[in-house]
Write an enzyme that holds these catalytic residues in place. Structure first.
Site, PDB file in Angstrom:
ATOM      1  N   ASP A  56       0.857  -1.185   0.000  1.00  0.00           N
ATOM      2  CA  ASP A  56       0.000   0.000   0.000  1.00  0.00           C
ATOM      3  C   ASP A  56       0.890   1.231   0.000  1.00  0.00           C
ATOM      4  OD1 ASP A  56      -2.449  -1.342   0.021  1.00  0.00           O
ATOM      5  OD2 ASP A  56      -2.564  -1.384   2.203  1.00  0.00           O
ATOM      6  N   ASP A  74      -6.989  -1.370  -4.667  1.00  0.00           N
ATOM      7  CA  ASP A  74      -8.085  -1.053  -3.745  1.00  0.00           C
ATOM      8  C   ASP A  74      -9.044  -0.048  -4.377  1.00  0.00           C
ATOM      9  OD1 ASP A  74      -6.791  -2.661  -1.837  1.00  0.00           O
ATOM     10  OD2 ASP A  74      -5.809  -0.945  -0.892  1.00  0.00           O
TER      11      ASP A  74
END
Length: 150
Positions: free
Chosen positions: A111, A125
């Site tokens: 991330d 995402d």
């Protein structure tokens, strides 16, 4: 754009962005991009959204494979005059596969998009969330108003 091509494009952009972060940042390194609003912050996420169920990689792999199969089956039976539903499924599939690859390769998801007021996330995402929003929007519209091709 054909369904699988769009899913592969989402997957490729996701994996390229994560590669760029992994090769240019150290874990937990953060770079302000827009003041204190938006940073690039490289983190390892061993869980789901918000770090839930950390270190349950096998569960996530199994669920993701099942979701991918369901998406492919849904696409197969989707009428061709539903381009927005097809778009939503392609976004969700590409995003799911992007995070699946991370889990299989590293045991965690990379991330890096950091809005500072929300947990750090990635392009996969975003694709999944936009896909779900489009899917819900299309499914909640009255039948005559759904995004059908003329």
């Amino acid at each position: 754009m054909p369904f699988l091509l769009l899913a592969l494009l989402v997957l490729a952009i996701d994996q390229l962005s994560k590669y760029m972060i992994r090769t240019n940042f150290q874990p937990n390194e953060s770079l302000p991009v827009i003041g204190s609003f938006f940073h690039l912050t490289y983190v390892h996420n061993p869980g789901a959204a918000f770090g839930l169920l950390a270190n349950k990689t096998q569960v996530f792999v199994g669920v993701t494979v099942l979701v991918a199969i369901i998406i492919l089956a849904a696409y197969r039976y989707l009428p061709p005059d539903r381009p927005l539903l097809r778009l939503s499924l392609a976004l969700m599939l590409g995003g799911a596969l992007g995070n699946l690859i991370d889990r299989l390769r590293f045991g965690y998801v990379v991330d890096f998009l950091d809005l500072r007021i929300w947990p750090v996330f990635n392009l996969a995402d975003m694709a999944i969330v936009f896909g779900v929003i489009i899917l819900c929007w299309q499914l909640l519209l009255p039948a005559g108003e759904q995004g059908r091709e003329p």
